[in-house]
Design an enzyme around this catalytic site. Structure first.
Site, PDB file in Angstrom:
ATOM      1  N   ARG A 180     -25.293 -30.710  37.980  1.00  0.00           N
ATOM      2  CA  ARG A 180     -26.295 -30.927  39.032  1.00  0.00           C
ATOM      3  C   ARG A 180     -27.594 -31.385  38.405  1.00  0.00           C
ATOM      4  O   ARG A 180     -27.888 -31.056  37.262  1.00  0.00           O
ATOM      5  CB  ARG A 180     -26.608 -29.608  39.751  1.00  0.00           C
ATOM      6  CG  ARG A 180     -25.505 -29.038  40.549  1.00  0.00           C
ATOM      7  CD  ARG A 180     -25.963 -27.695  41.108  1.00  0.00           C
ATOM      8  NE  ARG A 180     -26.597 -27.851  42.407  1.00  0.00           N
ATOM      9  CZ  ARG A 180     -25.920 -27.941  43.540  1.00  0.00           C
ATOM     10  NH1 ARG A 180     -24.615 -27.922  43.546  1.00  0.00           N
ATOM     11  NH2 ARG A 180     -26.553 -28.051  44.682  1.00  0.00           N
TER      12      ARG A 180
ATOM     13  N   GLU B  16     -22.354 -31.707  53.421  1.00  0.00           N
ATOM     14  CA  GLU B  16     -22.165 -30.805  54.542  1.00  0.00           C
ATOM     15  C   GLU B  16     -23.369 -31.043  55.461  1.00  0.00           C
ATOM     16  O   GLU B  16     -24.507 -31.010  54.979  1.00  0.00           O
ATOM     17  CB  GLU B  16     -22.203 -29.372  53.984  1.00  0.00           C
ATOM     18  CG  GLU B  16     -21.451 -28.371  54.757  1.00  0.00           C
ATOM     19  CD  GLU B  16     -21.635 -26.982  54.143  1.00  0.00           C
ATOM     20  OE1 GLU B  16     -21.842 -26.051  54.906  1.00  0.00           O
ATOM     21  OE2 GLU B  16     -21.582 -26.870  52.896  1.00  0.00           O
TER      22      GLU B  16
ATOM     23  N   LYS C  77     -30.560 -26.586  49.603  1.00  0.00           N
ATOM     24  CA  LYS C  77     -30.871 -26.754  51.021  1.00  0.00           C
ATOM     25  C   LYS C  77     -31.378 -25.454  51.622  1.00  0.00           C
ATOM     26  O   LYS C  77     -32.260 -25.470  52.471  1.00  0.00           O
ATOM     27  CB  LYS C  77     -29.618 -27.218  51.762  1.00  0.00           C
ATOM     28  CG  LYS C  77     -29.449 -28.722  51.705  1.00  0.00           C
ATOM     29  CD  LYS C  77     -28.257 -29.151  52.494  1.00  0.00           C
ATOM     30  CE  LYS C  77     -26.995 -28.894  51.722  1.00  0.00           C
ATOM     31  NZ  LYS C  77     -25.803 -29.481  52.308  1.00  0.00           N
TER      32      LYS C  77
HETATM   33  P1  ATP Z   1     -27.399 -27.488  48.075  1.00  0.00           P
HETATM   34  O1  ATP Z   1     -26.952 -26.626  46.943  1.00  0.00           O
HETATM   35  O2  ATP Z   1     -28.671 -28.193  47.868  1.00  0.00           O
HETATM   36  O3  ATP Z   1     -27.349 -26.782  49.389  1.00  0.00           O
HETATM   37  P2  ATP Z   1     -24.839 -28.593  48.451  1.00  0.00           P
HETATM   38  O4  ATP Z   1     -24.081 -28.797  47.199  1.00  0.00           O
HETATM   39  O5  ATP Z   1     -24.492 -27.440  49.292  1.00  0.00           O
HETATM   40  O6  ATP Z   1     -26.364 -28.671  48.111  1.00  0.00           O
HETATM   41  P3  ATP Z   1     -23.596 -30.659  49.912  1.00  0.00           P
HETATM   42  O7  ATP Z   1     -23.994 -31.201  51.212  1.00  0.00           O
HETATM   43  O8  ATP Z   1     -22.373 -29.846  49.847  1.00  0.00           O
HETATM   44  O9  ATP Z   1     -24.814 -29.858  49.363  1.00  0.00           O
HETATM   45  O10 ATP Z   1     -23.587 -31.788  48.799  1.00  0.00           O
HETATM   46  C1  ATP Z   1     -22.999 -33.048  48.902  1.00  0.00           C
HETATM   47  C2  ATP Z   1     -22.730 -33.541  47.509  1.00  0.00           C
HETATM   48  O11 ATP Z   1     -23.938 -33.618  46.775  1.00  0.00           O
HETATM   49  C3  ATP Z   1     -21.818 -32.592  46.773  1.00  0.00           C
HETATM   50  O12 ATP Z   1     -20.804 -33.329  46.130  1.00  0.00           O
HETATM   51  C4  ATP Z   1     -22.725 -31.913  45.785  1.00  0.00           C
HETATM   52  O13 ATP Z   1     -22.021 -31.580  44.624  1.00  0.00           O
HETATM   53  C5  ATP Z   1     -23.801 -32.983  45.533  1.00  0.00           C
HETATM   54  N1  ATP Z   1     -25.058 -32.354  45.118  1.00  0.00           N
HETATM   55  C6  ATP Z   1     -25.771 -31.423  45.774  1.00  0.00           C
HETATM   56  N2  ATP Z   1     -26.849 -31.055  45.056  1.00  0.00           N
HETATM   57  C7  ATP Z   1     -26.822 -31.769  43.912  1.00  0.00           C
HETATM   58  C8  ATP Z   1     -27.659 -31.842  42.746  1.00  0.00           C
HETATM   59  N3  ATP Z   1     -28.748 -31.085  42.621  1.00  0.00           N
HETATM   60  N4  ATP Z   1     -27.310 -32.703  41.762  1.00  0.00           N
HETATM   61  C9  ATP Z   1     -26.214 -33.468  41.880  1.00  0.00           C
HETATM   62  N5  ATP Z   1     -25.392 -33.458  42.942  1.00  0.00           N
HETATM   63  C10 ATP Z   1     -25.669 -32.610  43.949  1.00  0.00           C
HETATM   64 MG    MG Z   2     -22.516 -27.077  49.902  1.00  0.00          MG
END
Ligand code: ATP
Ligand code: MG
Length: 571
Positions: free
Chosen positions: A265, A39, A275
């Site tokens: 994760r 995102e 984030k």
């Molecule tokens: P955050 O929780 O840090 O805001 P998010 O999941 O909202 O991260 P996205 O931009 O939606 O961030 O993530 C893009 C991809 O990265 C998604 O498929 C998400 O599952 C993966 N991702 C995000 N954080 C992690 C993590 N700590 N370990 C593994 N994969 C991750």
């Molecule tokens: Mg997200």
């Protein structure tokens, strides 16, 4: 840079790859297609690296491909800055999507048509309840939810209202489109989830074209389907969304049937990774920006001098599984050292200079001594280091009254200057306050190169720089941003910030060759650690970031574990 030349070439095994292997073997899929779906509402961090390496790695390992897809369904939180930064960071990590760059917003028209398809089939309806009313009726984990009074609204009415939602006739929040599933479902995600909401907001890519936007649940799997994604890999928090993912795909005229698989994760000790938390660190000024070298962001790590190969190596070592885990950041640090040890040219730099005058070295003379660039890499060759009557050594390499086991310089003691000569300390010079400001030494001209022809030994070897020829430099030392190992618990993480996470040294001296280090390139300052040239460098101010020190705590932990496992002398 091509990934093929690296460690990633050895195909790892994990449960996701096993699934892909079997899907290819049974013919469920012909060619694997994955996607990395960030995102665009922040910068990528080391957690994303796990998802990037997995998605792009699976695509490559099985001769398929991986798409770069922006999940840009929330217009109010997204910016071009993030879209550009994310692409830069994925490329830096060593991956490329070719022409397969997509945005969920590319599919808005198709999603709208698919929503109408659901309405026509009785699988979705326009609901006039407010967000609060919907929440109140959702029920709990133990109690079913209540049907909306609009649930049985005729399809024609919903189609008409949905068109008027799109046309901008209603204000934000006035109506939503919901899937018509089951308000009594044990899975709250299946209790008539919202598919579209009204949001009169400018979108970074579609501008003012739309004032209704699909939710994550009605965009993600649908984008997967439009793009022909076969394996939609996401983190465990989406496990409960999978029934909805499948329910929607089943009812829509999609060109293919993607499947979702979840993995754990990545969490790291001493590190916050969401984030939301990282945005707070930036906005409240706890760090200098997204690329502050203390940040766990990919751009922060790049600025710190972390090689992308080290990140990939680390991600490969931690593996992919379903069980949640908190990984010791020392393991990442080990991977960084391991890589830099093989690649970084050695230089000499003095962080806290103390002047030394070599009394029997002729004034005004200078000679070039040969120094090895990298003992781990013969091909890196040698360089010349200038030596003269006045040099700098590290202040803490001298003690007037040395305790036992201090093998460095002290009055009357002989040590080796690396690549140069044996020197003996013959006196100290103090300032008015009594502080030692200069040492007097004598050198043995017979020990050129650092060895005595008579075979006598010294216990200490010091790094040094020529006082006349060294370049002044600023060095920034970094420590962990947080003082607590487990940062995964919710709470005020700001309170756990390490107040001493950065130390700036403004009076360092580095050997002349270090001045030729390119921005971002990493060198090892002998006995000090790995350092890279920071972009803050100007013509008059050479700035180095310490990427990491030399001491490898992870290797130590592993050695201790090994000893324990062998029944040795562990604690
Ligand atoms: P955050 O929780 O840090 O805001 P998010 O999941 O909202 O991260 P996205 O931009 O939606 O961030 O993530 C893009 C991809 O990265 C998604 O498929 C998400 O599952 C993966 N991702 C995000 N954080 C992690 C993590 N700590 N370990 C593994 N994969 C991750
Ligand atoms: Mg997200």
């Amino acid at each position: 840079m091509s990934v093929a030349e690296t460690d990633l070439d050895e195909r790892p095994r994990d449960f996701i790859r096993d699934i892909v292997r079997s899907d290819l073997a049974t013919g469920r899929v012909e060619a694997v297609v994955t996607r990395f779906p960030p995102e665009p509402n922040g910068y990528l961090h080391i957690g994303h690296a796990k998802s990037i390496c997995l998605n792009f790695g699976v695509g490559r390992d099985f001769g398929g491909r991986c798409h770069m897809r922006f999940d840009d369904t929330n217009p109010t939180r997204e910016e071009h800055e993030y879209i550009d930064a994310i692409q830069r960071d994925v490329r830096w990590l060593g991956f490329d999507w070719g022409e397969h760059l997509y945005f969920a917003s590319d599919h808005f028209e198709c999603l709208y048509e698919w929503a109408r398809h659901l309405i026509r089939g009785g699988d979705a309806y326009v609901d006039d309840l407010s967000a609060d009313e919907i929440r109140e009726r959702r029920g709990t984990l133990t109690e079913p939810g209540a049907d909306s009074p609009w649930r049985d609204r005729p399809a024609d009415e919903s189609l008409d209202l949905f068109a008027r939602m799109r046309a901008g006739e209603f204000p934000d929040g006035a109506r939503v489109l919901r899937a018509r599933i089951d308000m009594a479902s044990g899975n709250i995600n299946m209790r008539d989830p919202v598919l579209y909401r009204i949001r009169h907001a400018e979108h970074p890519r579609t501008g003012a074209d739309w004032c209704i936007y699909p939710t994550y649940d009605f965009a993600h799997g649908q984008s997967d389907a439009v793009e022909g994604v076969t394996h939609s890999l996401c983190t465990l928090e989406f496990e409960d969304h999978r029934p909805l993912y499948d329910w929607l795909i089943e009812r829509l005229p999609t060109p293919c049937v993607p499947r979702q698989y979840e993995f754990a994760r990545l969490n790291l000790t001493y590190t916050v990774m969401s984030k939301r938390a990282l945005i707070r660190l930036v906005q409240e000024g706890h760090v200098a920006g997204w690329d502050d070298p203390r940040m766990p962001t990919l751009c922060g790590m790049r600025r710190r001098g972390v090689p992308p190969e080290a990140v990939r190596d680390f991600i490969g070592r931690i593996g992919v599984a379903k069980a949640g885990n908190l990984v010791d950041v020392a393991m990442l640090e080990h991977c960084i050292r391991d890589r830099l040890n093989k690649r970084a040219p050695r230089r000499m730099g003095v962080l806290d200079p103390l002047k030394v005058v070599i009394e029997n070295y002729p004034a005004g003379e200078e000679e070039a001594l040969e120094a090895v660039n990298n003992p781990e890499d013969r091909e890196a060759g040698v360089r010349a280091v200038p030596f003269g009557r006045e040099i700098f050594i590290e202040r803490d390499d001298f003690m007037e009254e040395p305790p036992r086991k201090f093998f460095r310089l002290a009055p009357g003691r002989e040590v080796r200057l690396r690549y140069a000569y044996f020197v003996t300390c013959t006196g100290v010079v103090r300032d008015a306050s009594g502080e030692v400001v200069e040492l007097r030494c004598r050198y043995d001209p017979e020990t050129r190169g650092g060895n005595a022809p008579d075979g006598r030994k010294v216990k200490g070897t010091l790094h040094w720089v020529s006082a006349a020829r060294a370049a002044p430099a600023e060095v920034r030392l970094y420590d962990r941003l947080f003082g607590k190992p487990d940062m995964s618990a919710r709470g005020d993480f700001i309170a756990d910030l390490n107040p001493d996470s950065v130390t700036v040294l403004r009076d360092c001296r580095v050997e002349p060759e270090a001045r030729n280090t390119a921005e971002g390139a990493v060198v090892q300052f002998e006995r000090q650690g790995y350092f890279c040239v920071d972009p803050d460098t100007t013509k008059d101010n050479l700035v180095f970031n310490r990427t990491i020190g030399l001491r490898d705590t992870w290797a130590k932990i592993r050695r201790a574990e090994g000893r324990r496992a062998r029944g040795g002398n562990g604690p």
